[in-house]
Design an enzyme around this catalytic site. Structure first.
Site, PDB file in Angstrom:
ATOM      1  N   HIS A  39      78.647  17.179  44.930  1.00 36.44           N
ATOM      2  CA  HIS A  39      79.438  18.344  45.336  1.00 36.44           C
ATOM      3  C   HIS A  39      80.595  17.928  46.239  1.00 36.44           C
ATOM      4  O   HIS A  39      80.434  17.841  47.465  1.00 36.44           O
ATOM      5  CB  HIS A  39      78.538  19.336  46.072  1.00 36.44           C
ATOM      6  CG  HIS A  39      77.380  19.805  45.255  1.00 36.44           C
ATOM      7  ND1 HIS A  39      76.251  19.046  45.056  1.00 36.44           N
ATOM      8  CD2 HIS A  39      77.189  20.964  44.564  1.00 36.44           C
ATOM      9  CE1 HIS A  39      75.406  19.716  44.284  1.00 36.44           C
ATOM     10  NE2 HIS A  39      75.945  20.882  43.974  1.00 36.44           N
ATOM     11  N   HIS A  79      74.077  20.870  49.931  1.00 38.69           N
ATOM     12  CA  HIS A  79      74.720  20.288  48.737  1.00 38.69           C
ATOM     13  C   HIS A  79      75.957  19.477  49.124  1.00 38.69           C
ATOM     14  O   HIS A  79      76.351  18.572  48.417  1.00 38.69           O
ATOM     15  CB  HIS A  79      75.075  21.381  47.721  1.00 38.69           C
ATOM     16  CG  HIS A  79      75.972  22.450  48.268  1.00 38.69           C
ATOM     17  ND1 HIS A  79      75.502  23.485  49.055  1.00 38.69           N
ATOM     18  CD2 HIS A  79      77.311  22.655  48.164  1.00 38.69           C
ATOM     19  CE1 HIS A  79      76.510  24.274  49.398  1.00 38.69           C
ATOM     20  NE2 HIS A  79      77.625  23.791  48.870  1.00 38.69           N
ATOM     21  N   GLY A 167      76.550  30.678  50.730  1.00 44.08           N
ATOM     22  CA  GLY A 167      75.204  30.740  50.161  1.00 44.08           C
ATOM     23  C   GLY A 167      74.154  30.886  51.245  1.00 44.08           C
ATOM     24  O   GLY A 167      73.225  31.695  51.129  1.00 44.08           O
ATOM     25  N   ILE A 198      84.031  31.139  48.101  1.00 41.13           N
ATOM     26  CA  ILE A 198      83.697  30.658  46.747  1.00 41.13           C
ATOM     27  C   ILE A 198      82.234  30.224  46.739  1.00 41.13           C
ATOM     28  O   ILE A 198      81.767  29.582  47.679  1.00 41.13           O
ATOM     29  CB  ILE A 198      84.579  29.431  46.372  1.00 41.13           C
ATOM     30  CG1 ILE A 198      86.037  29.838  46.182  1.00 41.13           C
ATOM     31  CG2 ILE A 198      84.050  28.704  45.134  1.00 41.13           C
ATOM     32  CD1 ILE A 198      86.324  30.645  44.925  1.00 41.13           C
ATOM     33  N   HIS A 270      83.348  23.015  43.289  1.00 37.52           N
ATOM     34  CA  HIS A 270      82.058  23.091  43.990  1.00 37.52           C
ATOM     35  C   HIS A 270      81.124  21.917  43.685  1.00 37.52           C
ATOM     36  O   HIS A 270      80.714  21.210  44.595  1.00 37.52           O
ATOM     37  CB  HIS A 270      81.348  24.415  43.659  1.00 37.52           C
ATOM     38  CG  HIS A 270      79.917  24.434  44.083  1.00 37.52           C
ATOM     39  ND1 HIS A 270      79.519  24.861  45.329  1.00 37.52           N
ATOM     40  CD2 HIS A 270      78.790  24.051  43.440  1.00 37.52           C
ATOM     41  CE1 HIS A 270      78.207  24.738  45.422  1.00 37.52           C
ATOM     42  NE2 HIS A 270      77.742  24.247  44.294  1.00 37.52           N
ATOM     43  N   ARG A 365      38.844  33.841  62.750  1.00 41.84           N
ATOM     44  CA  ARG A 365      40.049  34.106  63.552  1.00 41.84           C
ATOM     45  C   ARG A 365      39.677  34.249  65.030  1.00 41.84           C
ATOM     46  O   ARG A 365      40.443  33.871  65.920  1.00 41.84           O
ATOM     47  CB  ARG A 365      40.809  35.339  63.049  1.00 41.84           C
ATOM     48  CG  ARG A 365      40.056  36.619  63.179  1.00 41.84           C
ATOM     49  CD  ARG A 365      40.841  37.821  62.713  1.00 41.84           C
ATOM     50  NE  ARG A 365      39.974  38.986  62.713  1.00 41.84           N
ATOM     51  CZ  ARG A 365      40.341  40.197  63.065  1.00 41.84           C
ATOM     52  NH1 ARG A 365      41.577  40.432  63.415  1.00 41.84           N
ATOM     53  NH2 ARG A 365      39.491  41.192  63.032  1.00 41.84           N
ATOM     54  N   SER A 392      46.075  40.755  65.474  1.00 42.17           N
ATOM     55  CA  SER A 392      45.256  40.537  64.282  1.00 42.17           C
ATOM     56  C   SER A 392      45.015  39.050  64.053  1.00 42.17           C
ATOM     57  O   SER A 392      43.917  38.629  63.689  1.00 42.17           O
ATOM     58  CB  SER A 392      45.952  41.103  63.041  1.00 42.17           C
ATOM     59  OG  SER A 392      46.149  42.486  63.187  1.00 42.17           O
ATOM     60  N   GLU A 419      58.608  36.424  58.944  1.00 39.54           N
ATOM     61  CA  GLU A 419      57.743  35.284  58.606  1.00 39.54           C
ATOM     62  C   GLU A 419      58.541  34.056  58.188  1.00 39.54           C
ATOM     63  O   GLU A 419      58.220  32.921  58.548  1.00 39.54           O
ATOM     64  CB  GLU A 419      56.777  35.651  57.470  1.00 39.54           C
ATOM     65  CG  GLU A 419      55.754  36.718  57.817  1.00 39.54           C
ATOM     66  CD  GLU A 419      56.291  38.130  57.632  1.00 39.54           C
ATOM     67  OE1 GLU A 419      57.457  38.298  57.215  1.00 39.54           O
ATOM     68  OE2 GLU A 419      55.535  39.083  57.915  1.00 39.54           O
ATOM     69  N   HIS A 469      42.942  36.908  57.761  1.00 40.58           N
ATOM     70  CA  HIS A 469      42.690  37.908  56.721  1.00 40.58           C
ATOM     71  C   HIS A 469      42.790  37.209  55.364  1.00 40.58           C
ATOM     72  O   HIS A 469      43.636  37.510  54.541  1.00 40.58           O
ATOM     73  CB  HIS A 469      43.666  39.080  56.852  1.00 40.58           C
ATOM     74  CG  HIS A 469      43.499  39.824  58.155  1.00 40.58           C
ATOM     75  ND1 HIS A 469      43.616  39.208  59.378  1.00 40.58           N
ATOM     76  CD2 HIS A 469      43.206  41.127  58.414  1.00 40.58           C
ATOM     77  CE1 HIS A 469      43.395  40.101  60.344  1.00 40.58           C
ATOM     78  NE2 HIS A 469      43.134  41.263  59.791  1.00 40.58           N
ATOM     79  N   HIS A 481      47.186  43.292  50.600  1.00 43.16           N
ATOM     80  CA  HIS A 481      46.938  42.427  51.753  1.00 43.16           C
ATOM     81  C   HIS A 481      45.859  41.374  51.490  1.00 43.16           C
ATOM     82  O   HIS A 481      45.591  40.550  52.355  1.00 43.16           O
ATOM     83  CB  HIS A 481      46.519  43.281  52.962  1.00 43.16           C
ATOM     84  CG  HIS A 481      47.659  44.008  53.601  1.00 43.16           C
ATOM     85  ND1 HIS A 481      48.567  44.744  52.870  1.00 43.16           N
ATOM     86  CD2 HIS A 481      48.052  44.102  54.901  1.00 43.16           C
ATOM     87  CE1 HIS A 481      49.466  45.266  53.694  1.00 43.16           C
ATOM     88  NE2 HIS A 481      49.179  44.880  54.924  1.00 43.16           N
ATOM     89  N   ARG A 528      38.795  37.612  58.567  1.00 42.69           N
ATOM     90  CA  ARG A 528      38.799  38.786  59.442  1.00 42.69           C
ATOM     91  C   ARG A 528      37.371  39.144  59.815  1.00 42.69           C
ATOM     92  O   ARG A 528      37.102  39.622  60.908  1.00 42.69           O
ATOM     93  CB  ARG A 528      39.440  39.965  58.713  1.00 42.69           C
ATOM     94  CG  ARG A 528      39.318  41.263  59.472  1.00 42.69           C
ATOM     95  CD  ARG A 528      39.991  42.407  58.742  1.00 42.69           C
ATOM     96  NE  ARG A 528      39.931  43.605  59.550  1.00 42.69           N
ATOM     97  CZ  ARG A 528      39.021  44.554  59.410  1.00 42.69           C
ATOM     98  NH1 ARG A 528      38.098  44.460  58.474  1.00 42.69           N
ATOM     99  NH2 ARG A 528      39.039  45.609  60.196  1.00 42.69           N
TER     100      ARG A 528
HETATM  101  C1  LIG Z   1      67.824  28.800  47.795  1.00 42.63           C
HETATM  102  C2  LIG Z   1      68.890  28.216  46.934  1.00 42.63           C
HETATM  103  N1  LIG Z   1      69.351  28.905  45.900  1.00 42.63           N
HETATM  104  C3  LIG Z   1      70.284  28.375  45.071  1.00 42.63           C
HETATM  105  C4  LIG Z   1      70.748  27.117  45.292  1.00 42.63           C
HETATM  106  C5  LIG Z   1      71.744  26.502  44.334  1.00 42.63           C
HETATM  107  N2  LIG Z   1      73.074  26.439  44.955  1.00 42.63           N
HETATM  108  C6  LIG Z   1      73.523  25.339  45.550  1.00 42.63           C
HETATM  109  S1  LIG Z   1      75.031  25.542  46.228  1.00 42.63           S
HETATM  110  C7  LIG Z   1      75.101  27.139  45.697  1.00 42.63           C
HETATM  111  C8  LIG Z   1      76.303  27.991  45.991  1.00 42.63           C
HETATM  112  C9  LIG Z   1      76.542  28.017  47.426  1.00 42.63           C
HETATM  113  O1  LIG Z   1      77.774  28.582  47.697  1.00 42.63           O
HETATM  114  P1  LIG Z   1      78.484  28.219  49.050  1.00 42.63           P
HETATM  115  O2  LIG Z   1      77.505  28.202  50.141  1.00 42.63           O
HETATM  116  O3  LIG Z   1      79.650  29.105  49.183  1.00 42.63           O
HETATM  117  O4  LIG Z   1      78.924  26.707  48.845  1.00 42.63           O
HETATM  118  P2  LIG Z   1      80.344  26.185  48.386  1.00 42.63           P
HETATM  119  O5  LIG Z   1      80.561  26.672  46.985  1.00 42.63           O
HETATM  120  O6  LIG Z   1      81.323  26.732  49.334  1.00 42.63           O
HETATM  121  O7  LIG Z   1      80.193  24.701  48.440  1.00 42.63           O
HETATM  122  C10 LIG Z   1      73.945  27.483  45.012  1.00 42.63           C
HETATM  123  C11 LIG Z   1      73.713  28.810  44.410  1.00 42.63           C
HETATM  124  C12 LIG Z   1      70.229  26.416  46.400  1.00 42.63           C
HETATM  125  N3  LIG Z   1      70.618  25.183  46.683  1.00 42.63           N
HETATM  126  N4  LIG Z   1      69.336  26.987  47.214  1.00 42.63           N
END
Ligand SMILES: Cc1ncc(C[n+]2csc(CCOP(=O)(O)OP(=O)(O)O)c2C)c(N)n1
Length: 683
Positions: A39, A79, A167, A198, A270, A365, A392, A419, A469, A481, A528
């Site tokens: 990338h 990435h 992302g 993007i 990308h 627990r 709990s 969580e 639980h 649950h 539990r």
């Molecule tokens: C949980 C998750 N879902 C999907 C992906 C696949 N994925 C990697 S980069 C990306 C897009 C991310 O976009 P952005 O954060 O804007 O990165 P940019 O294009 O600017 O490098 C996706 C969907 C991943 N790595 N993790």
């Protein structure tokens, strides 16, 4: 002092900055091109921000990547790993040489596709699953404040910086994490948002209309938006963020694939190599005439100077730490040292002895609550918490005080109903060092934090999940649950220790195993409902398992060994061990010799020598009992074996009714035993 590390931006000639940033860009371009995958767009877009951060602010020393008081840098947009690897090479980390950059993404290299903790010095956490990095960083920033409150500015005084992309901010976990960070006012956390609009499918406007600044501001953050290619603006924004009394978001407007005439600003930058032709155009556009992987000597020298910038700060810290520790104040040192103190071993031994003599009939627990009460007294670096289920999960020791923005000396975290962020923050706390984090929720909600648990297992870090639980035994809350598939699903994660203790003694032993597992996360699956304590400290009539005192550490062990040859072996976990014991008694009344095996941790049993496994499992047919789906039980049961458990979801009713209706009873186990014996007889 080198011009680039001078405090004032104005004194620095602009081309020098561009060259420094271009070194990152072209290492990313060249490595991705050579690997034929990766990338380039994100490193190219964020090179300016990273250059300012590393050259002006980040406190780090490549000569000692684990220096406790270093700033943490988390590349949440994993990435873009080449951004980090380029920085590690340029600043002089031994692990990342030019050859390693040439081996980007190749077998055996220190430069895997996404940054992996423990694999490459300088990588603070494993990232790649989007959103995990920012949430893990919240844990790091929290750990820093907690340590600071205990040991003071002299020993603990650092920042956590994050680069996160669209992302990361789209992922749900980011919301839990920023909400928690804002609530706790983690002002040492600075998130640099790669605001390039993007993602993979194209413009983020295809899927997202969030006003990110408003979102963060609503969660109690300081926010700003800057031109991510303007070094002066970047510097000013980081400077301001460092002085904020809240966590800070800096939205850095950037151009993905910056400098590539044919790709920049589009999703094409990308995740694919630019290709030879486009690379030539980019070299021309950015006036970078150098061959692939070639960094001009003066640029490299400046980067190496940056790598040496904090050496003095580290030396001064070592001096202060030495002075402190030689004055007998070694608490900080002890906290950073991952070993358990002798007082812990004594405390745990006493508790085990008490359980064995009292033989209480309590839920596991509740047994866990008593363990926590005891160990909190002897482990000052134990850091508890729960995702809003404290009463709990029974996770708060009597001596533990809540952590609040004004009470960072507390040792119990109310994570709220978050969580996923809890699990990721626990990872960050463990990675930061200084604490053993544990946190609670219901086992059925393990799916909510599973991605962070998986990363903990992959990273090999000690975090402890208390999941109560743990079966239909929870009763009336019903099938939403009642976990049925969760044990099998969690057991499928490599390097995750899944414990399902059967009584108070086993619960203490499971805690002991989890605390001693320095390179594995653990899940303690707890009931539990009340269970009788069958253990009296030794393994009952067991001749085989007594070679160690902690029977749970063997994964499975014989609880009852009948006189003479076994006719059948009943294997059970958790609340079903007492069902198996009752079944064995009724079988004995009919002259059938049944052994009973408790199997609190499949993962540890799998690691035992084969002869031990064989002796525990025996030659007789086997019946497995667990109030959950069969999963990989077949492995232990053999061809003639039978499994008594669940084959679908539970239901809402009192626990005893559910056990009866779903056929998980001593009578059903005894019937299965007789059938198995029948099947195994030669025709
Ligand atoms: C949980 C998750 N879902 C999907 C992906 C696949 N994925 C990697 S980069 C990306 C897009 C991310 O976009 P952005 O954060 O804007 O990165 P940019 O294009 O600017 O490098 C996706 C969907 C991943 N790595 N993790």
């Amino acid at each position: 002092m080198n011009a680039l590390v001078a405090p004032s931006v104005a004194a620095r000639p602009e081309p020098a900055h561009a060259e420094m940033a271009n070194a990152i860009r072209f290492l990313a371009i060249d490595a991705v091109e050579k690997a034929k995958s990766g990338h380039p767009g994100m490193p190219m877009g964020m090179a300016d921000v990273a250059t300012v951060l590393f050259s002006r602010f980040l406190k780090f020393d490549p000569a000692d990547p684990a220096w406790p008081d270093r700033d943490r840098f988390v590349l949440s947009a994993g990435h873009g790993s080449m951004l980090l690897y380029a920085l590690l090479y340029l600043t002089g980390y031994d692990d990342v040489t030019l050859d390693q950059l040439r081996s980007f993404r190749q077998w055996g290299s220190r430069t895997p596709g996404h940054p992996e903790y423990g694999h490459t010095a300088g990588v603070e956490t494993t990232t790649g699953p989007l959103g995990q990095g920012i949430a893990t960083a919240v844990g790091m920033a929290l750990a820093e404040r907690l340590m600071n409150a205990r040991y003071g500015d002299d020993l603990v005084d650092h920042f956590t910086y994050v680069i996160a992309g669209d992302g990361c901010l789209m992922e749900g976990i980011s919301h839990e994490a920023i909400s928690l960070a804002g609530h706790l006012r983690l002002n040492r956390l600075v998130v640099l948002f790669d605001d390039n609009a993007i993602s993979i499918d194209g413009a983020t406007s295809l899927s997202c209309s969030d006003d990110q600044l408003a979102r963060f501001a609503a969660s109690g953050w300081s926010t700003s938006r800057i031109d991510g290619h303007d070094p002066a603006a970047i510097e000013a924004a980081i400077e301001k963020a460092r002085r904020s009394d809240r966590p800070s978001l800096i939205a850095c407007r950037s151009v993905i694939g910056f400098g590539s005439p044919g790709r920049q600003g589009t999703e094409k930058a990308h995740g694919a190599p630019l290709g030879a032709e486009e690379i030539e155009k980019t070299r021309a556009a950015l006036a970078w005439p150098h061959a692939p992987f070639e960094i001009p000597a003066d640029v490299l020298a400046r980067w190496r100077d940056i790598g040496g910038r904090s050496r003095g700060a580290r030396r001064a810290w070592i001096e202060r730490a030495r002075r402190d520790w030689s004055n007998g104040r070694s608490a900080c040192h002890d906290a950073l040292n991952r070993k358990l103190p002798a007082s812990y071993t004594d405390g745990m031994a006493q508790l085990l002895a008490r359980f064995a003599s009292e033989r209480p009939t309590i839920a596991t627990r509740q047994a866990s609550q008593r363990v926590i009460d005891e160990i909190a007294k002897v482990l000052p670096n134990l850091l508890g918490g729960s995702a809003d289920l404290t009463h709990s999960n029974l996770t708060q020791a009597k001596t533990q005080k809540p952590v609040t923005p004004k009470a960072m000396d507390g040792n119990y975290i109310h994570y709220g109903v978050r969580e996923h962020a809890m699990a990721a923050a626990m990872n960050g706390i463990a990675l930061h060092g200084g604490f053993i984090p544990y946190g609670g929720t219901f086992l059925a909600f393990a799916d909510y934090n599973r991605p962070a648990i998986r990363l903990a297992a992959l990273m090999g870090i000690r975090v402890i999940h208390v999941m109560t639980h743990d079966s239909i035994g929870l009763g009336e809350d019903g099938p939403t649950h009642q976990p049925v598939e969760h044990l099998a699903a969690l057991r499928a994660i490599p390097n995750l220790l899944v414990f399902r203790p059967a009584d108070a003694v086993e619960t203490a032993e499971a805690w002991d195993c989890a605390l001693r597992a320095e390179t594995s996360p653990s899940i303690l699956c707890l009931s539990r409902q009340a269970l009788p304590t069958f253990r009296d400290g030794t393994a009952g009539g067991n001749q085989v398992a007594n070679r160690v005192s902690n029977q749970v550490s063997l994964g499975a062990y014989v609880v009852v060994e009948p006189e003479g040859t076994r006719d059948v072996t009943l294997i059970a976990t958790g609340s079903e061990v007492s069902i198996a014991l009752q079944a064995a008694k009724s079988l004995a009344d009919q002259g059938i010799r049944a052994a009973v095996v408790s199997a609190p941790c499949f993962d540890l049993f799998r690691k035992q020598p084969r002869d031990y496994q064989t002796r525990v499992l025996g030659q007789a047919p086997r019946v497995g009992v667990e109030a959950a789906i069969e999963g990989d039980w077949a492995r232990w049961l053999g061809e003639d074996g039978e499994f008594i458990g669940m084959s679908g979801f539970g239901a809402s009713a009192p626990a005893e009714v559910l056990y009866r209706e779903f056929g998980i009873t001593p009578a059903a186990v005894a019937d299965a035993a007789r059938r198995s014996i029948q099947r195994s007889r030669p025709l």
